[in-house]
Design an enzyme around this catalytic site. Sequence first.
Site, mmCIF file in Angstrom:
data_model
loop_
_atom_site.group_PDB
_atom_site.id
_atom_site.type_symbol
_atom_site.label_atom_id
_atom_site.label_comp_id
_atom_site.label_asym_id
_atom_site.label_seq_id
_atom_site.Cartn_x
_atom_site.Cartn_y
_atom_site.Cartn_z
ATOM 1 N N ASP A 25 0.830 -1.197 0.000
ATOM 2 C CA ASP A 25 0.000 0.000 0.000
ATOM 3 C C ASP A 25 0.871 1.256 0.000
ATOM 4 O O ASP A 25 1.900 1.311 0.690
ATOM 5 C CB ASP A 25 -0.906 -0.031 1.239
ATOM 6 C CG ASP A 25 -1.925 1.081 1.250
ATOM 7 O OD1 ASP A 25 -2.731 1.150 0.306
ATOM 8 O OD2 ASP A 25 -1.920 1.878 2.215
ATOM 9 N N GLU B 251 1.798 -0.283 -4.940
ATOM 10 C CA GLU B 251 0.861 0.791 -5.291
ATOM 11 C C GLU B 251 1.633 2.112 -5.300
ATOM 12 O O GLU B 251 1.977 2.650 -4.248
ATOM 13 C CB GLU B 251 -0.285 0.875 -4.284
ATOM 14 C CG GLU B 251 -1.271 1.983 -4.639
ATOM 15 C CD GLU B 251 -2.129 2.450 -3.480
ATOM 16 O OE1 GLU B 251 -3.239 2.932 -3.740
ATOM 17 O OE2 GLU B 251 -1.681 2.353 -2.320
#
Length: 526
Positions: A190, A250
Amino acid sequence: MSAEWWREAIVYQVYPRSFADGDGDGQGDLRGLISRLDHLAELGVDALWLSPFYPSPLADGGYDVADYRDVDPRYGTLADFDHLVAEAGRRGIRVIVDIVPNHCSVQHPWFREALRGVGRDRFIFRDRPNGWQSKFGGSAWTQVEDGQWYLHLFDASQPDWNWRHPEVVAMFEDVLRFWLDRGVAGFRIDVANMLFKQDGLPEVELPAGTPLIPADAAVPYENQPELLELYRSWRAILEGYPGARMSVAEIWYGNAEVARPYLTGDGLAQLFNFRLMPAPWSAAQFRTVIEESHRLAMETGGSIPWVLGNHDVPRMVTRYGIDQDLVRAPTAEVMLGQVEVDVAVGTRRARAAALLLLALPGSAYIYQGDELGLPEHLTIPAGERRDPMFERTARAFIGRDGCRVPLPWSGQAMPYGFADVPVRPWLPQPEGWGTLSVAEQQADDGSTLELYRRAIAERRRHPALGDGDLTWLEHGPEVLAFQREPGFTLMVNFGAEPVPFTGTVLLASGPLDGGLLPCDTAVWLA
């Protein structure tokens, strides 16, 4: 599939709270997911990516983690997780889990200690805040009782870790090994480019509530050089395990060159290619993104999987069904709640985009429900919205709840088979979703679900598809076309008028008109 299986894998993202409810409490869970694994096997995916399922107050959909080494009781137990990995593996499906290293929950034990003055340097506290703004709107700083302020680049419930502290580095290495020991195939990282903050936390001029897709302006909390060494160390951990473990990061970027340092050498195995998601429905714009990204992958030897949807962006059917001049607008989240959506146009374009996605060289990620052609749920009542962005922007942005609504599996009334008992799901489903359910679509040869199944099956069968190269073909400014060897051609008509094509049709996203390819339609040709 090669030893580096992720280079051509089809990966399906599961947002666990909204996939399937196994215990009838209105929230998805691991047992519900296990009960629906045959859907993924029949779809033909190689792996599933499981969004956060860790203990969490769910202030930000589980991306506020209170314990990185356990399962939230609402989702099940570690035994359920082990059962999931085993059952998925029995179907030939690997499991990738989300890791959230930039921030944790205010309920994490180390942050609770920090509030008592113990180990505060594991986080980023200051006597006075600077002007940094949260990605979710408002200040990125919150004051605690003793007068200091802590940094949170997202919600106030998500304090940022201090990645210059050795205990933080060591803790996350232990977390990686914990889940690798349980058999996961890898990690989705993330906000992977935001972990390190520049020394001194210099000021940066950005407006409050910056978009989720930022410009490539150099800011002191993105793409710091220390990240490259960190990800080299993580890759060494992954490569120390059998079975080809991987990571996918990401990182939002507008310029493909931002990705180059991460992909060169022994750094990240994969970096998401998000650049197609904000692109308007345009042959020229799609081609520009594909050319730049594919060239970068070929030059670096890296893997940049293609993606058209996830839990953070409005669904394809809705994005492609609005005025395309609004797609790139900074206030797109606002406008999606205020503009007309032509669902028929959006559906045609989303089906064509699916065939494009699955024909491109490399790996592709599919967000749950996109295989059903679900639109964004734009009319969730304000009192039932859960995305912290909604309140942090004083309700100016409608937030991301509309793409996180629980899936319709069967039936003609809520919960549409999401649970086996009558229950109101944690986010309300729109009326009329029964026609889009899995049960309805699997009996319809022309459904979006059947299109995805056939495309993935053909992708597995055809020697030209998967990883590799492509050669562009010229069919006019409104047509995107390329050839892949041996013997495969893709054409997508982005224009308003039909265009001629030749070849044997393998698959089409919609009805063809003899030797003409209608507007908003894609075709695979031999």
